[in-house]
Design a protein around this motif. Sequence first.
Motif, PDB file in Angstrom:
ATOM      1  N   MET A 147     -27.003   9.660 -11.484  1.00  0.00           N
ATOM      2  CA  MET A 147     -26.397  10.997 -11.576  1.00  0.00           C
ATOM      3  C   MET A 147     -25.727  11.144 -12.939  1.00  0.00           C
ATOM      4  O   MET A 147     -24.833  10.378 -13.286  1.00  0.00           O
ATOM      5  CB  MET A 147     -25.383  11.178 -10.447  1.00  0.00           C
ATOM      6  N   GLU A 148     -26.188  12.103 -13.729  1.00  0.00           N
ATOM      7  CA  GLU A 148     -25.707  12.206 -15.098  1.00  0.00           C
ATOM      8  C   GLU A 148     -24.298  12.781 -15.173  1.00  0.00           C
ATOM      9  O   GLU A 148     -23.870  13.540 -14.322  1.00  0.00           O
ATOM     10  CB  GLU A 148     -26.660  13.084 -15.914  1.00  0.00           C
ATOM     11  N   GLN A 149     -23.572  12.379 -16.218  1.00  0.00           N
ATOM     12  CA  GLN A 149     -22.244  12.917 -16.477  1.00  0.00           C
ATOM     13  C   GLN A 149     -22.389  14.280 -17.137  1.00  0.00           C
ATOM     14  O   GLN A 149     -23.147  14.443 -18.090  1.00  0.00           O
ATOM     15  CB  GLN A 149     -21.475  11.980 -17.414  1.00  0.00           C
ATOM     16  N   VAL A 150     -21.698  15.275 -16.607  1.00  0.00           N
ATOM     17  CA  VAL A 150     -21.775  16.617 -17.180  1.00  0.00           C
ATOM     18  C   VAL A 150     -20.368  17.106 -17.501  1.00  0.00           C
ATOM     19  O   VAL A 150     -19.386  16.636 -16.933  1.00  0.00           O
ATOM     20  CB  VAL A 150     -22.477  17.609 -16.216  1.00  0.00           C
ATOM     21  N   LYS A 151     -20.288  18.079 -18.413  1.00  0.00           N
ATOM     22  CA  LYS A 151     -18.988  18.597 -18.843  1.00  0.00           C
ATOM     23  C   LYS A 151     -18.584  19.873 -18.116  1.00  0.00           C
ATOM     24  O   LYS A 151     -17.408  20.221 -18.064  1.00  0.00           O
ATOM     25  CB  LYS A 151     -19.007  18.836 -20.351  1.00  0.00           C
ATOM     26  N   GLY A 152     -19.576  20.593 -17.584  1.00  0.00           N
ATOM     27  CA  GLY A 152     -19.268  21.846 -16.919  1.00  0.00           C
ATOM     28  C   GLY A 152     -18.787  21.648 -15.492  1.00  0.00           C
ATOM     29  O   GLY A 152     -18.765  20.541 -14.953  1.00  0.00           O
ATOM     30  N   LYS A 153     -18.401  22.765 -14.858  1.00  0.00           N
ATOM     31  CA  LYS A 153     -17.960  22.753 -13.464  1.00  0.00           C
ATOM     32  C   LYS A 153     -18.797  23.753 -12.669  1.00  0.00           C
ATOM     33  O   LYS A 153     -19.155  24.819 -13.180  1.00  0.00           O
ATOM     34  CB  LYS A 153     -16.482  23.147 -13.356  1.00  0.00           C
ATOM     35  N   LEU A 154     -19.079  23.387 -11.423  1.00  0.00           N
ATOM     36  CA  LEU A 154     -19.707  24.308 -10.482  1.00  0.00           C
ATOM     37  C   LEU A 154     -18.671  24.705  -9.447  1.00  0.00           C
ATOM     38  O   LEU A 154     -17.948  23.855  -8.917  1.00  0.00           O
ATOM     39  CB  LEU A 154     -20.900  23.645  -9.780  1.00  0.00           C
ATOM     40  N   ILE A 155     -18.590  26.004  -9.159  1.00  0.00           N
ATOM     41  CA  ILE A 155     -17.708  26.502  -8.107  1.00  0.00           C
ATOM     42  C   ILE A 155     -18.560  27.314  -7.146  1.00  0.00           C
ATOM     43  O   ILE A 155     -19.194  28.290  -7.545  1.00  0.00           O
ATOM     44  CB  ILE A 155     -16.562  27.358  -8.672  1.00  0.00           C
ATOM     45  N   ALA A 156     -18.605  26.880  -5.878  1.00  0.00           N
ATOM     46  CA  ALA A 156     -19.486  27.499  -4.892  1.00  0.00           C
ATOM     47  C   ALA A 156     -18.691  27.878  -3.654  1.00  0.00           C
ATOM     48  O   ALA A 156     -17.897  27.076  -3.147  1.00  0.00           O
ATOM     49  CB  ALA A 156     -20.616  26.535  -4.517  1.00  0.00           C
ATOM     50  N   LEU A 157     -18.926  29.088  -3.144  1.00  0.00           N
ATOM     51  CA  LEU A 157     -18.233  29.596  -1.960  1.00  0.00           C
ATOM     52  C   LEU A 157     -19.250  29.844  -0.855  1.00  0.00           C
ATOM     53  O   LEU A 157     -20.383  30.265  -1.108  1.00  0.00           O
ATOM     54  CB  LEU A 157     -17.503  30.904  -2.290  1.00  0.00           C
ATOM     55  N   GLY A 158     -18.811  29.625   0.388  1.00  0.00           N
ATOM     56  CA  GLY A 158     -19.704  29.783   1.525  1.00  0.00           C
ATOM     57  C   GLY A 158     -19.930  31.198   1.987  1.00  0.00           C
ATOM     58  O   GLY A 158     -20.585  31.420   3.006  1.00  0.00           O
ATOM     59  N   GLY A 159     -19.417  32.186   1.257  1.00  0.00           N
ATOM     60  CA  GLY A 159     -19.554  33.582   1.641  1.00  0.00           C
ATOM     61  C   GLY A 159     -18.258  34.120   2.222  1.00  0.00           C
ATOM     62  O   GLY A 159     -17.234  33.443   2.249  1.00  0.00           O
ATOM     63  N   GLY A 160     -18.306  35.360   2.703  1.00  0.00           N
ATOM     64  CA  GLY A 160     -17.109  35.986   3.257  1.00  0.00           C
ATOM     65  C   GLY A 160     -16.161  36.448   2.159  1.00  0.00           C
ATOM     66  O   GLY A 160     -16.557  36.670   1.010  1.00  0.00           O
ATOM     67  N   ASP A 161     -14.906  36.594   2.505  1.00  0.00           N
ATOM     68  CA  ASP A 161     -13.896  37.068   1.560  1.00  0.00           C
ATOM     69  C   ASP A 161     -13.815  36.110   0.373  1.00  0.00           C
ATOM     70  O   ASP A 161     -13.563  34.918   0.540  1.00  0.00           O
ATOM     71  CB  ASP A 161     -12.543  37.148   2.272  1.00  0.00           C
ATOM     72  N   ASP A 162     -14.028  36.637  -0.830  1.00  0.00           N
ATOM     73  CA  ASP A 162     -14.089  35.757  -2.007  1.00  0.00           C
ATOM     74  C   ASP A 162     -12.907  35.925  -2.951  1.00  0.00           C
ATOM     75  O   ASP A 162     -12.957  35.476  -4.092  1.00  0.00           O
ATOM     76  CB  ASP A 162     -15.397  35.980  -2.781  1.00  0.00           C
ATOM     77  N   GLU A 163     -11.821  36.506  -2.462  1.00  0.00           N
ATOM     78  CA  GLU A 163     -10.646  36.665  -3.323  1.00  0.00           C
ATOM     79  C   GLU A 163     -10.116  35.313  -3.790  1.00  0.00           C
ATOM     80  O   GLU A 163      -9.746  35.137  -4.950  1.00  0.00           O
ATOM     81  CB  GLU A 163      -9.539  37.428  -2.584  1.00  0.00           C
ATOM     82  N   GLY A 164     -10.103  34.327  -2.879  1.00  0.00           N
ATOM     83  CA  GLY A 164      -9.614  32.999  -3.246  1.00  0.00           C
ATOM     84  C   GLY A 164     -10.463  32.356  -4.328  1.00  0.00           C
ATOM     85  O   GLY A 164      -9.945  31.679  -5.220  1.00  0.00           O
ATOM     86  N   MET A 165     -11.760  32.571  -4.268  1.00  0.00           N
ATOM     87  CA  MET A 165     -12.647  32.004  -5.280  1.00  0.00           C
ATOM     88  C   MET A 165     -12.395  32.644  -6.642  1.00  0.00           C
ATOM     89  O   MET A 165     -12.351  31.949  -7.669  1.00  0.00           O
ATOM     90  CB  MET A 165     -14.100  32.224  -4.874  1.00  0.00           C
ATOM     91  N   ILE A 166     -12.250  33.952  -6.651  1.00  0.00           N
ATOM     92  CA  ILE A 166     -12.009  34.646  -7.919  1.00  0.00           C
ATOM     93  C   ILE A 166     -10.694  34.172  -8.538  1.00  0.00           C
ATOM     94  O   ILE A 166     -10.602  33.945  -9.754  1.00  0.00           O
ATOM     95  CB  ILE A 166     -12.030  36.169  -7.697  1.00  0.00           C
ATOM     96  N   ARG A 167      -9.687  33.973  -7.692  1.00  0.00           N
ATOM     97  CA  ARG A 167      -8.411  33.470  -8.205  1.00  0.00           C
ATOM     98  C   ARG A 167      -8.539  32.040  -8.729  1.00  0.00           C
ATOM     99  O   ARG A 167      -7.909  31.672  -9.718  1.00  0.00           O
ATOM    100  CB  ARG A 167      -7.337  33.542  -7.115  1.00  0.00           C
ATOM    101  N   LEU A 168      -9.370  31.225  -8.063  1.00  0.00           N
ATOM    102  CA  LEU A 168      -9.585  29.862  -8.546  1.00  0.00           C
ATOM    103  C   LEU A 168     -10.268  29.874  -9.901  1.00  0.00           C
ATOM    104  O   LEU A 168      -9.872  29.128 -10.812  1.00  0.00           O
ATOM    105  CB  LEU A 168     -10.444  29.085  -7.536  1.00  0.00           C
ATOM    106  N   ILE A 169     -11.293  30.703 -10.060  1.00  0.00           N
ATOM    107  CA  ILE A 169     -11.962  30.801 -11.361  1.00  0.00           C
ATOM    108  C   ILE A 169     -10.965  31.225 -12.425  1.00  0.00           C
ATOM    109  O   ILE A 169     -10.929  30.659 -13.523  1.00  0.00           O
ATOM    110  CB  ILE A 169     -13.139  31.798 -11.285  1.00  0.00           C
ATOM    111  N   ARG A 170     -10.146  32.191 -12.082  1.00  0.00           N
ATOM    112  CA  ARG A 170      -9.121  32.659 -13.020  1.00  0.00           C
ATOM    113  C   ARG A 170      -8.176  31.519 -13.404  1.00  0.00           C
ATOM    114  O   ARG A 170      -7.809  31.369 -14.585  1.00  0.00           O
ATOM    115  CB  ARG A 170      -8.338  33.813 -12.372  1.00  0.00           C
TER     116      ARG A 170
END
Length: 280
Positions: free
Chosen positions: A1-24
């Motif tokens: 498994m290669e080392q990467v510098k980026g991040k993946l953020i994935a949500l299971g659906g539904g209300d995504d306010e928490g995800m948007i705040r996390l990205i922020r």
Amino acid sequence: MEQVKGKLIALGGGDDEGMIRLIRSEICNLNSNIEVIATATPKPSDAVDSGHAYKEAFEELGCSNVNFMRIDEEHEADIPENLERIEKADVIFFTGGDQLRLAKFLSGTRLLDIMSRRYREEDIIISGTSAGAAVMSDRMIYDGYGHYSFIKGEMKTTIGFGFINNIYIDTHFAERGRFGRLAHAVAHDPTHIGIGLSEETGIIIKEGDQVEVFGPGVVTIIDASKVKFSRVRKAEENEPIAVENLVMHLLTEGYRYCLRDHLFQPVAHQTTLNGNTITA
């Protein structure tokens, strides 16, 4: 498994306010370039509405440089403007809908190649909800319902975007009864680890390895690396599958799973005391 510098953020659906705040919270500069891609939404007119709604949601949190990128039946991915914008993006966000549409319009494009290269080499965030989460790995599940998904031929997979390899990400996991299809998928491909995301709950994957949970629900991990017996490949079409020793973990916020080492552990928290960093 290669080392990467980026991040993946994935949500299971539904209300995504928490995800948007996390990205922020993950971006240091409110002037960061955010690109919203709503290709997964089946109707182009609805995609436009969805794209602008997410643009406004990020702007309400103070993000000042948010753009909506149209890629669909009438708008090609690899136009020079899009390529230039993706080269400059700090955050790429895929909305929900149909992951097969995302694969149809972005797979094999220079645009996706740029995203993949930058994810490996740069500190970029690639994020998505529902279909936008399911498409992130090298393979994705696109069909299979309830107990029927334990029948050979009822669970279907195809090629995803390949930002990360050897995992399946399934969404709306608890709410739509998708345990069977994720278990079937990893039993069929035991080199892959299954990650089932409940609604309003998601993961942030750091360094291409550390899967941390956010949100109020549960993330299900299904690991077939210790399977002792499997009849998945030998079963005939329309026959149920048989598997021995699938391993399952349930993660909530405050825990993580290390893909490389197949390891479940609490997340270490760091605090500063008298100028010293303390890990607890």
